[in-house]
Design an enzyme around this catalytic site. Structure first.
Site, mmCIF file in Angstrom:
data_model
loop_
_atom_site.group_PDB
_atom_site.id
_atom_site.type_symbol
_atom_site.label_atom_id
_atom_site.label_comp_id
_atom_site.label_asym_id
_atom_site.label_seq_id
_atom_site.Cartn_x
_atom_site.Cartn_y
_atom_site.Cartn_z
ATOM 1 N N GLU A 92 0.949 -1.217 0.133
ATOM 2 C CA GLU A 92 0.609 -0.293 0.109
ATOM 3 C C GLU A 92 0.633 1.171 -0.249
ATOM 4 O OE1 GLU A 92 -3.869 -0.555 2.237
ATOM 5 O OE2 GLU A 92 -2.599 1.048 3.441
ATOM 6 N N CYS A 105 4.131 8.131 0.914
ATOM 7 C CA CYS A 105 4.073 7.593 1.865
ATOM 8 C C CYS A 105 4.885 6.197 0.709
ATOM 9 C CB CYS A 105 3.588 7.184 2.736
ATOM 10 S SG CYS A 105 4.490 6.425 4.450
ATOM 11 N N CYS A 112 7.590 -7.711 6.725
ATOM 12 C CA CYS A 112 8.880 -7.217 7.353
ATOM 13 C C CYS A 112 9.477 -8.083 8.337
ATOM 14 C CB CYS A 112 8.739 -5.394 8.053
ATOM 15 S SG CYS A 112 10.250 -4.983 8.339
ATOM 16 N N CYS A 116 9.240 -5.499 14.978
ATOM 17 C CA CYS A 116 8.962 -4.391 15.876
ATOM 18 C C CYS A 116 7.604 -5.139 16.825
ATOM 19 C CB CYS A 116 9.641 -3.244 15.513
ATOM 20 S SG CYS A 116 10.596 -2.788 15.056
ATOM 21 N N CYS A 119 4.263 -3.411 15.373
ATOM 22 C CA CYS A 119 3.688 -2.388 14.241
ATOM 23 C C CYS A 119 3.464 -4.521 13.787
ATOM 24 C CB CYS A 119 5.832 -2.855 13.592
ATOM 25 S SG CYS A 119 5.528 -2.440 11.611
ATOM 26 N N GLU A 163 11.477 -2.491 5.903
ATOM 27 C CA GLU A 163 12.763 -1.579 6.558
ATOM 28 C C GLU A 163 13.736 -2.105 4.980
ATOM 29 O OE1 GLU A 163 14.302 -0.404 8.932
ATOM 30 O OE2 GLU A 163 15.892 -0.576 7.228
ATOM 31 N N HIS A 218 11.585 5.174 19.455
ATOM 32 C CA HIS A 218 11.040 4.573 20.710
ATOM 33 C C HIS A 218 11.116 3.835 21.807
ATOM 34 C CE1 HIS A 218 9.374 4.542 16.355
ATOM 35 N NE2 HIS A 218 9.460 3.500 15.888
ATOM 36 N N CYS A 337 -1.862 4.401 10.160
ATOM 37 C CA CYS A 337 -0.657 3.216 10.415
ATOM 38 C C CYS A 337 -1.556 2.411 11.388
ATOM 39 C CB CYS A 337 0.220 3.767 11.205
ATOM 40 S SG CYS A 337 0.935 3.098 12.356
HETATM 41 N N1 SAH Z 1 10.961 -0.425 9.167
HETATM 42 C C1 SAH Z 1 10.925 0.831 8.601
HETATM 43 C C2 SAH Z 1 10.624 2.913 7.962
HETATM 44 C C3 SAH Z 1 8.952 1.839 8.167
HETATM 45 S S1 SAH Z 1 8.255 1.899 9.514
HETATM 46 C C4 SAH Z 1 11.024 1.781 10.476
HETATM 47 O O1 SAH Z 1 11.022 1.219 10.665
HETATM 48 O O2 SAH Z 1 11.513 2.978 10.053
HETATM 49 C C5 SAH Z 1 7.310 3.833 9.382
HETATM 50 C C6 SAH Z 1 7.234 3.933 11.073
HETATM 51 O O3 SAH Z 1 6.473 3.837 11.367
HETATM 52 C C7 SAH Z 1 8.751 3.987 11.919
HETATM 53 O O4 SAH Z 1 8.688 4.268 12.869
HETATM 54 C C8 SAH Z 1 7.904 2.818 12.724
HETATM 55 O O5 SAH Z 1 8.036 3.091 14.147
HETATM 56 C C9 SAH Z 1 6.083 3.431 12.594
HETATM 57 N N2 SAH Z 1 5.162 2.218 13.522
HETATM 58 C C10 SAH Z 1 5.302 1.145 13.099
HETATM 59 N N3 SAH Z 1 3.912 0.480 13.240
HETATM 60 C C11 SAH Z 1 3.469 1.736 14.278
HETATM 61 C C12 SAH Z 1 1.784 2.228 14.899
HETATM 62 N N4 SAH Z 1 1.043 1.033 14.969
HETATM 63 N N5 SAH Z 1 1.246 2.911 15.419
HETATM 64 C C13 SAH Z 1 2.743 4.520 15.091
HETATM 65 N N6 SAH Z 1 3.554 4.086 14.423
HETATM 66 C C14 SAH Z 1 3.884 2.632 13.631
HETATM 67 FE FE1 SF4 Z 2 9.514 -3.358 9.931
HETATM 68 FE FE2 SF4 Z 2 10.026 -0.689 10.513
HETATM 69 FE FE3 SF4 Z 2 7.570 -2.332 10.759
HETATM 70 FE FE4 SF4 Z 2 10.086 -2.734 12.766
HETATM 71 S S1 SF4 Z 2 8.489 -0.632 12.321
HETATM 72 S S2 SF4 Z 2 8.451 -4.143 11.980
HETATM 73 S S3 SF4 Z 2 11.426 -2.653 11.168
HETATM 74 S S4 SF4 Z 2 8.482 -2.260 8.680
#
Ligand code: SAH
Ligand code: SF4
Length: 356
Positions: A92, A105, A112, A116, A119, A163, A218, A337
């Site tokens: 997306e 975006c 991924c 995390c 996420c 990532e 974070h 998100c």
């Molecule tokens: N993998 C990369 C880029 C994609 S994620 C990274 O982790 O930076 C983009 C951003 O969204 C990152 O800062 C991630 O930590 C954040 N993110 C992921 N899941 C989220 C959620 N449920 N609520 C708010 N931010 C989130």
């Molecule tokens: Fe991957 Fe970024 Fe999500 Fe972490 S926050 S699982 S690195 S997409």
């Protein structure tokens, strides 16, 4: 043999491609003009190319865009596309309009591997890396649509699915095209790679491309970050900040880093943690972006209250750290998100915007 998708080639690669065909380098300029300025993807219509060359191109190459599965429009102007990247692999991308800019975006991977804990993409696991063509096609599809509406993309952020620094070559080549005046012509400040902290790749990135860097921090200490961002078990905060400093001093132009910090209720949002974070970032040319957590099905966290976020922001600001809170956008179309968690085909994603 599979035809080569010309969207995978940056200017250098196109030069080599035409040289191998025995053509002059100016062919690169011509074809990039057709693709990126005219949005003409049919070789037969590129009339300043000779007929034999057009035939050769049709035989050896293609300019292929992924299929658009869905396009949704939010009340606040956010647009979300779901694109097919091979069988059962959907990604997306989201367009977020603001008064003075329009941010796209985009995704770099399907899924991924980094898992995390907050996420939704991380929960789905890793499916595949996108090619340069699949990354660039996202920007081309959005540009085609937006140009027709007299809207434009001023910023591109790798903050969708995946990532980016675990798919380095494809992402760097895509960055070349985003910056290239013959293609999208964006300035290095308007293209941002967001990483959860793949330290060795960050070092390479600082030498390979001048685009902006966002780091998903974070947590202010290793104990908590090990839990939230598991790659921290491999590359500690100390190692991460060391490579951040290297990035800041690489190249000749001034650089900044954006630190992302997702606000999780009673997990990483205390006054003490804000103070710890301020101490950690002292002296680094950085901005902090607080992101209210977007809950999704099966998520174990809650969003910090607006009051807590404000207090956290104040503590950082008082200590000289420039801090903003990101506003969630596109919620009514599941464009924010984390809102797509659990929908197998709709793997991902998010739309954020900075508050001025
Ligand atoms: N993998 C990369 C880029 C994609 S994620 C990274 O982790 O930076 C983009 C951003 O969204 C990152 O800062 C991630 O930590 C954040 N993110 C992921 N899941 C989220 C959620 N449920 N609520 C708010 N931010 C989130
Ligand atoms: Fe991957 Fe970024 Fe999500 Fe972490 S926050 S699982 S690195 S997409």
């Amino acid at each position: 043999m599979d035809k080569q998708n010309l969207l995978s080639f940056n200017q250098n690669a196109l030069n080599n491609f035409f040289m191998d065909l025995g053509e002059k380098p100016y062919r690169t300029k011509q074809i990039m003009h057709w693709i990126y300025k005219v949005h003409e993807l049919d070789f037969d219509k590129m009339l300043n190319l000779s007929k034999p060359l057009r035939e050769k191109l049709s035989e050896l190459a293609c300019i292929k865009l992924p299929k658009i599965i869905k396009q949704n429009f939010a009340l606040d102007g956010v647009i979300k596309w779901v694109l097919a990247m091979g069988e059962d692999n959907h990604i997306e991308m989201v367009y977020i309009p603001e008064k003075d800019r329009g941010t796209l975006c985009i995704s770099s991977q399907v899924g991924c591997a980094l898992a995390c804990s907050f996420c939704s993409t991380g929960m789905q696991g890793f499916n595949k890396n996108l090619t340069t063509a699949e990354i660039i096609a996202q920007v081309l599809i959005a540009s085609q649509y937006l140009n027709a509406k007299s809207k434009r993309i001023s910023n591109v952020v790798f903050m969708g699915m995946g990532e980016p620094l675990l798919n380095e070559q494809a992402v760097y080549n895509a960055c070349d095209l985003l910056l290239d005046d013959l293609a999208f012509g964006l300035s290095r400040r308007k293209v941002t790679i967001s990483t959860s902290g793949v330290v060795p790749a960050m070092k390479r990135m600082s030498e390979r491309t001048p685009v902006s860097l966002a780091v998903s921090l974070h947590a202010p200490d290793d104990h908590l970050r090990d839990e939230l961002v598991p790659i921290n078990q491999k590359y500690s905060i100390e190692a991460l900040l060391k490579v951040c400093k290297l990035y800041l001093h690489a190249g000749t132009q001034e650089r900044h880093i954006l630190f992302e910090y997702v606000m999780l209720k009673d997990v990483n949002d205390s006054t003490e943690q804000a103070n710890k974070l301020a101490k950690l970032l002292k002296g680094i040319s950085a901005k902090v972006n607080l992101i209210p957590f977007n809950p999704f099905a099966q998520s174990q966290y809650q969003t910090s209250s607006a009051q807590t976020i404000e207090k956290f922001q104040d503590i950082l600001s008082e200590q000289g750290i420039r801090t903003m809170t990101r506003r969630t956008r596109g919620e009514d179309i599941d464009g924010a998100c984390g809102q797509l968690a659990g929908k197998v085909l709709d793997k991902t994603k998010r739309a954020y915007v900075r508050r001025h």
